[in-house]
Design a protein around this motif. Sequence first.
Motif, PDB file in Angstrom:
ATOM      1  N   ILE A  64       0.843  -1.207   0.000  1.00  0.00           N
ATOM      2  CA  ILE A  64       0.000   0.000   0.000  1.00  0.00           C
ATOM      3  C   ILE A  64       0.873   1.250   0.000  1.00  0.00           C
ATOM      4  O   ILE A  64       0.585   2.217  -0.714  1.00  0.00           O
ATOM      5  CB  ILE A  64      -0.990  -0.024   1.182  1.00  0.00           C
ATOM      6  CG1 ILE A  64      -2.061  -1.093   0.925  1.00  0.00           C
ATOM      7  CG2 ILE A  64      -1.627   1.346   1.410  1.00  0.00           C
ATOM      8  CD1 ILE A  64      -2.966  -1.389   2.106  1.00  0.00           C
ATOM      9  N   CYS A  77       2.149   1.723  -3.455  1.00  0.00           N
ATOM     10  CA  CYS A  77       1.031   2.175  -4.280  1.00  0.00           C
ATOM     11  C   CYS A  77       0.757   3.663  -4.063  1.00  0.00           C
ATOM     12  O   CYS A  77       0.612   4.420  -5.023  1.00  0.00           O
ATOM     13  CB  CYS A  77      -0.210   1.352  -3.972  1.00  0.00           C
ATOM     14  SG  CYS A  77      -1.686   1.862  -4.880  1.00  0.00           S
ATOM     15  N   GLU A  78       0.680   4.071  -2.814  1.00  0.00           N
ATOM     16  CA  GLU A  78       0.397   5.479  -2.510  1.00  0.00           C
ATOM     17  C   GLU A  78       1.497   6.393  -3.035  1.00  0.00           C
ATOM     18  O   GLU A  78       1.213   7.483  -3.550  1.00  0.00           O
ATOM     19  CB  GLU A  78       0.201   5.656  -1.009  1.00  0.00           C
ATOM     20  CG  GLU A  78      -1.108   5.039  -0.523  1.00  0.00           C
ATOM     21  CD  GLU A  78      -1.269   5.030   0.987  1.00  0.00           C
ATOM     22  OE1 GLU A  78      -0.271   5.245   1.720  1.00  0.00           O
ATOM     23  OE2 GLU A  78      -2.412   4.785   1.451  1.00  0.00           O
ATOM     24  N   ALA A  80       0.960   6.512  -6.795  1.00  0.00           N
ATOM     25  CA  ALA A  80      -0.262   7.251  -7.126  1.00  0.00           C
ATOM     26  C   ALA A  80      -0.059   8.756  -6.970  1.00  0.00           C
ATOM     27  O   ALA A  80      -0.753   9.544  -7.609  1.00  0.00           O
ATOM     28  CB  ALA A  80      -1.421   6.785  -6.250  1.00  0.00           C
ATOM     29  N   GLY A  81       0.912   9.140  -6.148  1.00  0.00           N
ATOM     30  CA  GLY A  81       1.207  10.551  -5.945  1.00  0.00           C
ATOM     31  C   GLY A  81       2.049  11.174  -7.044  1.00  0.00           C
ATOM     32  O   GLY A  81       2.231  12.392  -7.074  1.00  0.00           O
ATOM     33  N   PHE A 117      -4.956   0.827  -7.301  1.00  0.00           N
ATOM     34  CA  PHE A 117      -5.401   2.217  -7.183  1.00  0.00           C
ATOM     35  C   PHE A 117      -6.015   2.589  -8.523  1.00  0.00           C
ATOM     36  O   PHE A 117      -5.468   2.271  -9.579  1.00  0.00           O
ATOM     37  CB  PHE A 117      -4.210   3.137  -6.885  1.00  0.00           C
ATOM     38  CG  PHE A 117      -4.532   4.610  -7.006  1.00  0.00           C
ATOM     39  CD1 PHE A 117      -5.125   5.289  -5.947  1.00  0.00           C
ATOM     40  CD2 PHE A 117      -4.264   5.303  -8.178  1.00  0.00           C
ATOM     41  CE1 PHE A 117      -5.426   6.643  -6.047  1.00  0.00           C
ATOM     42  CE2 PHE A 117      -4.562   6.657  -8.288  1.00  0.00           C
ATOM     43  CZ  PHE A 117      -5.141   7.323  -7.219  1.00  0.00           C
ATOM     44  N   GLU A 176      -8.072   5.614  -3.375  1.00  0.00           N
ATOM     45  CA  GLU A 176      -7.386   4.821  -2.372  1.00  0.00           C
ATOM     46  C   GLU A 176      -6.630   3.662  -2.984  1.00  0.00           C
ATOM     47  O   GLU A 176      -7.054   3.087  -3.979  1.00  0.00           O
ATOM     48  CB  GLU A 176      -8.398   4.272  -1.350  1.00  0.00           C
ATOM     49  CG  GLU A 176      -9.042   5.317  -0.498  1.00  0.00           C
ATOM     50  CD  GLU A 176      -9.971   4.702   0.550  1.00  0.00           C
ATOM     51  OE1 GLU A 176      -9.677   3.591   1.022  1.00  0.00           O
ATOM     52  OE2 GLU A 176     -10.969   5.344   0.874  1.00  0.00           O
ATOM     53  N   CYS A 177      -5.524   3.288  -2.339  1.00  0.00           N
ATOM     54  CA  CYS A 177      -4.806   2.072  -2.671  1.00  0.00           C
ATOM     55  C   CYS A 177      -5.353   0.984  -1.756  1.00  0.00           C
ATOM     56  O   CYS A 177      -5.364   1.133  -0.546  1.00  0.00           O
ATOM     57  CB  CYS A 177      -3.308   2.255  -2.410  1.00  0.00           C
ATOM     58  SG  CYS A 177      -2.511   3.355  -3.603  1.00  0.00           S
TER      59      CYS A 177
END
Length: 139
Positions: A98, A101-102, A105-106, A126, A135-136
């Motif tokens: 996660i 992933c976050e 995703a950023g 995501f 959300e992830c």
Amino acid sequence: MKHQRTAVAALIAAAALTVAGCSSPAEEAPAPSPSPAATASADATDESVDRTDDVKAAAGDTADLVTTATETEPGRLEIETTITDPRSDGSAEAQDAIAICEAAAGLDDVTYVNVLEADGTSFVLFGHPAVAEGECVEY
């Protein structure tokens, strides 16, 4: 009888020459086009961009778990990791996936992230319709 065989053979040869002479090289059948699947895979490969350095830079403490990160098409990242999912929700491995992933995703213009575990199975997503927007989520 021998004369008939010779005459028939001559007629067949003449017919073959006539048919062969009817088509010029310009009129020959065109070479077959590649199949749509082959074209699609070639196009996808042409668009793929290695984003490993970007993802590792963003991932901080979890960067060493990332093996490759590929932008398969604009805005879509597929991230391969060394993580093995123990198949228990909320595990330490899931938290690492996660976090990766976050971080991904950023990055600018990223709309979809697929974090894969070591065996290539999707682990965290995501931007997928099956997960909460923004959300992830372990999948």
